[in-house]
Design a protein around this motif. Sequence first.
Motif, PDB file in Angstrom:
ATOM      1  N   ALA A 180       0.892  -1.239  -0.051  1.00 39.60           N
ATOM      2  CA  ALA A 180      -0.203  -0.051   0.175  1.00 39.60           C
ATOM      3  C   ALA A 180       0.963   1.377  -0.120  1.00 39.60           C
ATOM      4  O   ALA A 180       0.623   2.344  -0.880  1.00 39.60           O
ATOM      5  N   ALA A 181       1.955   1.398   0.810  1.00 38.10           N
ATOM      6  CA  ALA A 181       2.941   2.395   1.014  1.00 38.10           C
ATOM      7  C   ALA A 181       3.547   2.520  -0.404  1.00 38.10           C
ATOM      8  O   ALA A 181       3.727   3.651  -1.027  1.00 38.10           O
ATOM      9  N   ILE A 182       4.175   1.368  -1.219  1.00 31.80           N
ATOM     10  CA  ILE A 182       4.887   1.339  -2.467  1.00 31.80           C
ATOM     11  C   ILE A 182       3.674   2.082  -3.405  1.00 31.80           C
ATOM     12  O   ILE A 182       4.023   3.076  -4.069  1.00 31.80           O
ATOM     13  N   ASP A 183       2.183   1.577  -3.411  1.00 24.04           N
ATOM     14  CA  ASP A 183       1.403   2.349  -4.221  1.00 24.04           C
ATOM     15  C   ASP A 183       1.285   3.698  -4.140  1.00 24.04           C
ATOM     16  O   ASP A 183       1.171   4.410  -5.031  1.00 24.04           O
ATOM     17  N   LYS A 184       1.131   4.088  -2.885  1.00 23.46           N
ATOM     18  CA  LYS A 184       0.667   5.332  -2.493  1.00 23.46           C
ATOM     19  C   LYS A 184       1.883   6.395  -2.921  1.00 23.46           C
ATOM     20  O   LYS A 184       1.682   7.451  -3.577  1.00 23.46           O
ATOM     21  N   LEU A 185       3.228   5.793  -2.806  1.00 24.04           N
ATOM     22  CA  LEU A 185       4.408   6.777  -2.920  1.00 24.04           C
ATOM     23  C   LEU A 185       4.795   6.772  -4.413  1.00 24.04           C
ATOM     24  O   LEU A 185       5.327   7.462  -4.968  1.00 24.04           O
ATOM     25  N   GLY A 186       4.295   5.692  -5.153  1.00 27.51           N
ATOM     26  CA  GLY A 186       4.947   5.510  -6.485  1.00 27.51           C
ATOM     27  C   GLY A 186       6.321   4.985  -6.642  1.00 27.51           C
ATOM     28  O   GLY A 186       6.900   5.150  -7.693  1.00 27.51           O
ATOM     29  N   TYR A 187       6.623   4.355  -5.617  1.00 26.07           N
ATOM     30  CA  TYR A 187       8.032   3.654  -5.477  1.00 26.07           C
ATOM     31  C   TYR A 187       8.178   2.577  -6.488  1.00 26.07           C
ATOM     32  O   TYR A 187       7.372   1.625  -6.709  1.00 26.07           O
ATOM     33  N   VAL A 188       9.568   2.815  -7.473  1.00 21.07           N
ATOM     34  CA  VAL A 188       9.622   1.758  -8.370  1.00 21.07           C
ATOM     35  C   VAL A 188      11.184   0.917  -7.803  1.00 21.07           C
ATOM     36  O   VAL A 188      12.006   1.314  -7.766  1.00 21.07           O
ATOM     37  N   PRO A 189      10.822  -0.288  -7.516  1.00 18.59           N
ATOM     38  CA  PRO A 189      12.003  -1.088  -7.028  1.00 18.59           C
ATOM     39  C   PRO A 189      13.117  -1.106  -8.027  1.00 18.59           C
ATOM     40  O   PRO A 189      13.086  -1.272  -9.335  1.00 18.59           O
ATOM     41  N   ASN A 190      14.312  -1.045  -7.554  1.00 16.21           N
ATOM     42  CA  ASN A 190      15.602  -1.156  -8.624  1.00 16.21           C
ATOM     43  C   ASN A 190      15.854  -2.626  -8.810  1.00 16.21           C
ATOM     44  O   ASN A 190      16.580  -3.267  -7.974  1.00 16.21           O
ATOM     45  N   LYS A 191      15.569  -2.912 -10.172  1.00 15.81           N
ATOM     46  CA  LYS A 191      15.734  -4.274 -10.559  1.00 15.81           C
ATOM     47  C   LYS A 191      17.286  -4.555 -10.682  1.00 15.81           C
ATOM     48  O   LYS A 191      17.589  -5.560 -10.268  1.00 15.81           O
ATOM     49  N   GLY A 192      18.151  -3.670 -10.992  1.00 15.15           N
ATOM     50  CA  GLY A 192      19.507  -4.013 -11.042  1.00 15.15           C
ATOM     51  C   GLY A 192      20.115  -4.281  -9.608  1.00 15.15           C
ATOM     52  O   GLY A 192      20.915  -5.253  -9.455  1.00 15.15           O
ATOM     53  N   ALA A 193      19.501  -3.373  -8.692  1.00 17.26           N
ATOM     54  CA  ALA A 193      20.194  -3.569  -7.463  1.00 17.26           C
ATOM     55  C   ALA A 193      19.827  -5.064  -6.950  1.00 17.26           C
ATOM     56  O   ALA A 193      20.469  -5.884  -6.221  1.00 17.26           O
ATOM     57  N   GLN A 194      18.453  -5.409  -7.114  1.00 17.09           N
ATOM     58  CA  GLN A 194      17.726  -6.852  -6.754  1.00 17.09           C
ATOM     59  C   GLN A 194      18.789  -7.830  -7.128  1.00 17.09           C
ATOM     60  O   GLN A 194      19.045  -8.783  -6.553  1.00 17.09           O
ATOM     61  N   LEU A 195      19.167  -7.752  -8.605  1.00 22.38           N
ATOM     62  CA  LEU A 195      19.856  -8.782  -9.193  1.00 22.38           C
ATOM     63  C   LEU A 195      21.271  -9.085  -8.359  1.00 22.38           C
ATOM     64  O   LEU A 195      21.743  -9.693  -8.136  1.00 22.38           O
ATOM     65  N   LEU A 196      22.066  -7.667  -8.204  1.00 21.73           N
ATOM     66  CA  LEU A 196      23.218  -7.588  -7.546  1.00 21.73           C
ATOM     67  C   LEU A 196      23.149  -8.286  -6.106  1.00 21.73           C
ATOM     68  O   LEU A 196      24.236  -8.837  -5.680  1.00 21.73           O
ATOM     69  N   SER A 197      22.173  -8.208  -5.543  1.00 21.05           N
ATOM     70  CA  SER A 197      21.804  -8.529  -4.106  1.00 21.05           C
ATOM     71  C   SER A 197      21.555 -10.100  -4.241  1.00 21.05           C
ATOM     72  O   SER A 197      21.829 -10.705  -3.200  1.00 21.05           O
ATOM     73  N   GLY A 198      21.338 -10.686  -5.383  1.00 20.22           N
ATOM     74  CA  GLY A 198      21.268 -12.207  -5.507  1.00 20.22           C
ATOM     75  C   GLY A 198      19.661 -12.499  -5.283  1.00 20.22           C
ATOM     76  O   GLY A 198      19.526 -13.685  -5.342  1.00 20.22           O
ATOM     77  N   ALA A 199      18.648 -11.641  -5.228  1.00 21.58           N
ATOM     78  CA  ALA A 199      17.182 -11.782  -5.086  1.00 21.58           C
ATOM     79  C   ALA A 199      16.616 -12.709  -6.473  1.00 21.58           C
ATOM     80  O   ALA A 199      17.420 -12.204  -7.717  1.00 21.58           O
TER      81      ALA A 199
END
Length: 352
Positions: free
Chosen positions: A39-58
């Motif tokens: 809900a917070a993500i939707d309200k703020l319009g946050y876009v996850p950093n996919k590159g950072a996620q890949l580097l973290s091993g997610a």
Amino acid sequence: MSVTFKQVAELAGVSTQTVSRVTNGASNVAQETRDKVNAAIDKLGYVPNKGAQLLSGAKSKVIGLITLDVSLHGISIIANNIRIQAQLHGYGTSFAVVDEHAYQKIVTATRELKSQRIEYIIVNLPLTKEEAEQLVELFTDLHFVFIDVPNNSQVNSVSAAHYQGASEAAQLMLKQQRQRLLLITGPHDSTASTLRLQGWLSQIKHFEATVVAQLEGDWLASSGYQLTREALSNGAVIDGVLVASDQMALGVLRALHEHSLAVPQQVAVIGFDDSADSAYFYPPLTTIKQDFAAISAQAVDMLFNDSASEPPFKAFVATQLIERASTQTLDSKTYNKAQIEQLLQQVKNALP
């Protein structure tokens, strides 16, 4: 100014580590907490950093699709439906287009998808039993579903009931007194094409009809056109054409028209797929409907199959005969007329 992890965490009343777990698809988050973060993500319009996620091993929340050229009708419809189904599961899609049936290219495409942390892959192109099984053995940490492999392959697969649909097409044509048939198949390496051919031949044998010619196309309208012209120019006398795809059937209709053969009075035509445009061909095309949406939904669902039963999982989606104006019962008088016109055309072509 871009929204940060910290802002999402503050609005949701959780730690930044919890936001990270939610955006990375971790399972160890309570549903109530997950809902607050989303809900917070939707309200703020946050876009996850996919590159950072890949580097973290997610692990990536993306479904990979290895496919042939998406300009082909059935291929493009399945690709779009897989995209829609993936979204319903909260996943994106990443396409890897392979321009030919070449096992090493498919391995390369799989490696590229795996490098993106993708673990769920649908393969929609022809593979042999051995190739499909070898691919699964090579990438044991990935989840595969195949759409065009032999039924005895020991891999998870989904397909239309190609044999059944083709049998119904041939039954209709033969019951309408068509006895001299031209068969235009898809590529020989496609299991779908092979099953359609087998379905046709089973009924042709049962009704003791004649296969005047059997030719191999490439799914495109141009091949249906060229192959039909080739058969007629070589003197083929036909009263029906069974075609392995609607796109090729479009080319067949043009070739018959150019040879002054009326459809369906002289030559009946049946396609396969029930493409969106087939009802608007001239004449409207009788065809076998594939439920592309159901095939795609089954394929995506199978990727996430947590059933306790032993794989491989198999799913077969029923087809449906759609009758339109390109078929009708042959009138014997029309048949005699057709023979005469075709023979006259052969004589004309032989003259200098």
